[in-house]
Design a protein around this motif. Structure first.
Motif, PDB file in Angstrom:
ATOM      1  N   LYS A   1      -7.723   4.564  10.719  1.00  0.00           N
ATOM      2  CA  LYS A   1      -7.093   3.650  11.673  1.00  0.00           C
ATOM      3  C   LYS A   1      -7.612   3.872  13.090  1.00  0.00           C
ATOM      4  CE  LYS A   1      -4.055   2.274   8.521  1.00  0.00           C
ATOM      5  NZ  LYS A   1      -4.016   0.871   8.064  1.00  0.00           N
TER       6      LYS A   1
ATOM      7  N   LEU B   1      -0.465  11.406   6.039  1.00  0.00           N
ATOM      8  CA  LEU B   1      -0.570   9.945   5.894  1.00  0.00           C
ATOM      9  C   LEU B   1      -2.031   9.498   5.987  1.00  0.00           C
ATOM     10  CD1 LEU B   1       2.429   8.662   8.065  1.00  0.00           C
ATOM     11  CD2 LEU B   1       2.302   8.769   5.577  1.00  0.00           C
TER      12      LEU B   1
ATOM     13  N   ASN C   1      -4.174   7.568   3.302  1.00  0.00           N
ATOM     14  CA  ASN C   1      -4.826   6.310   3.660  1.00  0.00           C
ATOM     15  C   ASN C   1      -6.304   6.328   3.284  1.00  0.00           C
ATOM     16  OD1 ASN C   1      -4.993   3.713   5.034  1.00  0.00           O
ATOM     17  ND2 ASN C   1      -6.100   4.823   6.632  1.00  0.00           N
TER      18      ASN C   1
ATOM     19  N   GLU D   1       0.602   1.740  13.987  1.00  0.00           N
ATOM     20  CA  GLU D   1       0.843   1.947  12.560  1.00  0.00           C
ATOM     21  C   GLU D   1       1.350   3.360  12.271  1.00  0.00           C
ATOM     22  OE1 GLU D   1      -1.687   0.004   9.537  1.00  0.00           O
ATOM     23  OE2 GLU D   1      -2.998  -0.434  11.240  1.00  0.00           O
ATOM     24  N   TYR D   2       0.762   4.364  12.953  1.00  0.00           N
ATOM     25  CA  TYR D   2       1.249   5.731  12.735  1.00  0.00           C
ATOM     26  C   TYR D   2       2.682   5.899  13.228  1.00  0.00           C
ATOM     27  CZ  TYR D   2      -2.961   7.577  10.747  1.00  0.00           C
ATOM     28  OH  TYR D   2      -3.993   7.813   9.882  1.00  0.00           O
TER      29      TYR D   2
ATOM     30  N   ASN E   1       4.851   3.835  13.059  1.00  0.00           N
ATOM     31  CA  ASN E   1       5.668   3.276  11.985  1.00  0.00           C
ATOM     32  C   ASN E   1       5.352   3.934  10.639  1.00  0.00           C
ATOM     33  OD1 ASN E   1       7.456   1.019  13.013  1.00  0.00           O
ATOM     34  ND2 ASN E   1       5.507   0.555  14.009  1.00  0.00           N
TER      35      ASN E   1
ATOM     36  N   LEU F   1       2.727   4.358   8.998  1.00  0.00           N
ATOM     37  CA  LEU F   1       1.822   3.507   8.221  1.00  0.00           C
ATOM     38  C   LEU F   1       2.560   2.458   7.383  1.00  0.00           C
ATOM     39  CD1 LEU F   1      -1.205   5.728   7.097  1.00  0.00           C
ATOM     40  CD2 LEU F   1      -0.766   4.578   9.257  1.00  0.00           C
ATOM     41  N   ASN F   2       3.766   2.138   7.809  1.00  0.00           N
ATOM     42  CA  ASN F   2       4.516   1.084   7.134  1.00  0.00           C
ATOM     43  C   ASN F   2       5.102   0.160   8.210  1.00  0.00           C
ATOM     44  OD1 ASN F   2       5.798  -0.369   5.164  1.00  0.00           O
ATOM     45  ND2 ASN F   2       7.540   1.057   5.007  1.00  0.00           N
ATOM     46  N   PRO F   3       4.225  -0.530   8.958  1.00  0.00           N
ATOM     47  CA  PRO F   3       4.700  -1.312  10.108  1.00  0.00           C
ATOM     48  C   PRO F   3       5.485  -2.551   9.679  1.00  0.00           C
ATOM     49  CG  PRO F   3       2.362  -1.687   9.763  1.00  0.00           C
ATOM     50  CD  PRO F   3       2.771  -0.640   8.775  1.00  0.00           C
TER      51      PRO F   3
ATOM     52  N   THR G   1       6.547  -6.431   9.299  1.00  0.00           N
ATOM     53  CA  THR G   1       5.648  -7.549   9.016  1.00  0.00           C
ATOM     54  C   THR G   1       5.697  -8.593  10.124  1.00  0.00           C
ATOM     55  OG1 THR G   1       7.425  -8.489   7.721  1.00  0.00           O
ATOM     56  CG2 THR G   1       5.690  -7.337   6.510  1.00  0.00           C
TER      57      THR G   1
END
Ligand SMILES: [Zn+2]
Ligand SMILES: [Zn+2]
Length: 537
Positions: free
Chosen positions: A9, A62, A66, A382-383, A385, A387-389, A391
């Motif tokens: 990322k 993470l 990834n 993203e980090y 979050n 890696l689950n940001p 939508t």
């Protein structure tokens, strides 16, 4: 920056993960499972920086996932650490100094079985609140189960060599005369008062005496301050794996790395010496190539001193969450890794607004021309979050705007501020997200003085315009159309109205954009605004 140069990322976390992978490949080790470790102190009230180690290690986990690898985070609570000093404000009997923290009663009542487990639970709760997943291990259980037995015996066998190396690398001579293992005294129960002086290999035991000891403790206000712990004079023996005891800190990491197959552990500058020794032991004595490291930034309190776990007024994550979101903590910890940073609750407003800016960049609402910066900002978002940001973009209102409004509206706050935000076109509609933000900002406004003066450069014609505006606002006369009045003042002084509004936003809200300024000034009070402006002319 071209596509192929971007790792993962594009953040420091990805870079670290790829260095780790490269190193593992060179070492030829299996990469089926890459474990990262983080130590959790259990001897004082954990400040937010104590979470940093685990949160960042989790980031590396993470990043590895990834990149297509399996990874897990081991969070290790050192509850066999002996209490060196009683933290300010805690009701702990002096008798307990030198005992392991898992043996000392919980000073907060009977909510936990020991002092150590209360402190660890605060840290774990902090991690849980942020959504960090980990496998928890405690020193007490680890030693009780004998998981470090092999390493301990090997190190005791090589204690002469280890003592020499410790002196060579750190100058410390202590382990030239005593063994690097502290049994828990069978008589008084203390751990840091025992000195092992002989190792009987065939019987896997050490002989020790419990005597007065001097141990340094972490207190940067009194540098090199040492505590004296009274031993009981008992002489005894301790069988490795049967009786409780622990390896000296300078060599214990290595034992754990080998036992748990750890491939990454970060460290703070303050324990650099220990890491050097542990690396050598891991490589040379335990035949396990030490994990990849990075040095992480230290957090200082606003006085420039390292935040000591035993000082009062600790910036804990629990208290932080009264004023800010979990994302504001994650942003603080993922922003960067090196250097040293001052930290206090007063950082919350800018972190909250900075997160919102990242979100807007991520969803393309703020344009960034610099490609590298764009990638980095999106990656950081993203980090933060994990890696689950989300939508879609979340409802938000400037935290600083909310602070100003919260100062004015103390009763029926959520309703009244929501109405204002809609009036100002700061939000389209009310939502639970905004309600939640108002609650957080309200807690902050009620607890802290937020009238700090920000530093901005203002040219002389703008200053003249500001002076005129201050006079107008201080005057008791009713102002019919304040928006227009401000516009005219700018024009009359040869200042571009747009730039003038910008300066006003900067002074009042520390941002360059904001709600329609006229009605907002009337809401938060003419006198209040006049005072703020006056400080800049
Ligand atoms: Zn408790
Ligand atoms: Zn004793």
């Amino acid at each position: 920056m071209s596509e192929q140069n971007i790792i993962g990322k594009g953040t420091w976390i990805d870079k670290l993960a790829s260095e780790l992978l490269e190193r593992e490949e060179k070492l030829g080790r299996s990469t089926d499972l890459l474990r990262v470790e983080s130590g959790l102190g259990a001897s004082g009230i954990p400040h937010i920086g104590s979470l940093g180690d685990a949160v960042r290690a989790y980031g590396v986990k993470l990043a590895l996932e990834n990149l297509g690898y399996k990874s897990e985070l081991i969070a290790y609570s050192d509850d066999l650490d002996g209490l060196r000093k009683i933290p300010e404000g805690l009701d702990v009997d002096k008798e307990n100094i030198g005992k392991r923290v898992s043996k000392i009663p919980d000073p907060f009542g009977s909510c936990h079985d020991s002092y150590g487990s209360h402190m660890s639970s605060l840290l774990l709760d902090g991690l849980d609140n942020l959504g960090i997943k980990y496998i928890h291990k405690t020193a007490h259980e680890t030693y009780k189960k004998g998981l470090l037995n092999d390493q301990t015996l090997k190190m005791l066998d090589k204690s002469k060599k280890i003592g020499d190396k410790i002196e060579e690398l750190t100058g410390q001579q202590k382990f030239q005369t005593i063994l690097p293992y502290f049994p828990e005294c069978h008589n008084c129960g203390k751990l840091y008062t025992t000195e092992s002086f002989d190792y009987i290999k065939d019987e896997k035991k050490v002989l020790y005496r419990c005597k007065d000891s001097v141990i340094g403790y972490d207190d940067k206000r009194n540098k090199d301050k040492k505590g004296k712990y009274l031993g009981c004079g008992h002489e005894g023996e301790s069988i490795i794996g049967k009786d409780l005891g622990k390896l000296a800190w300078k060599i214990e990491f290595a034992a754990r790395w080998k036992a748990f197959d750890i491939r990454f552990e970060a460290y703070g500058k303050d324990i650099m010496d220990s890491v050097k020794v542990n690396d050598w032991i891991s490589d040379e004595i335990l035949d396990f190539r030490h994990p990849h490291h990075t040095r992480y930034e230290m957090f200082l309190d606003k006085g420039g001193k390292k935040i000591s776990k035993s000082l009062g007024n600790v910036v804990t994550s629990q208290k932080w969450l009264k004023f800010g979101t979990p994302q504001s903590i994650l942003l603080l910890l993922y922003k960067r890794i090196t250097g040293a940073r001052e930290l206090g609750f007063e950082d919350i407003p800018s972190l909250m607004d900075e997160y919102d800016e990242l979100e807007k960049i991520y969803f393309g609402k703020i344009k960034i021309d610099n490609e590298a910066k764009l990638v980095k900002s999106k990656g950081l978002y993203e980090y933060v979050n994990l890696l689950n940001p989300p939508t879609q973009i979340q409802p938000y209102a400037s935290y600083r705007l909310l602070l100003e409004l919260c100062k004015i509206f103390k009763e029926d706050r959520i309703n009244r501020i929501n109405k204002k935000l809609v009036d100002y076109h700061a939000i389209k509609e009310t939502s639970t997200d905004i309600d939640n933000l108002i609650t957080l900002a309200g807690n902050f406004a009620d607890e802290f003085d937020i009238s700090e003066k920000i530093e901005i450069e203002i040219n002389s014609i703008t200053k003249k315009a500001l002076t005129e505006l201050v006079l107008l606002l201080s005057d008791g006369e009713e102002i019919e159309d304040i928006q227009n009045a401000i516009y005219q003042i700018a024009k009359g002084n040869g200042v571009e109205p747009r730039d003038f509004f910008k300066v006003l936003y900067q002074i009042i809200l520390s941002t360059t954009k904001g709600p329609k300024i006229g009605p907002f000034i009337m809401d938060i009070g003419r006198k209040n605004v006049a005072e703020k402006l006056h400080a800049h002319i």
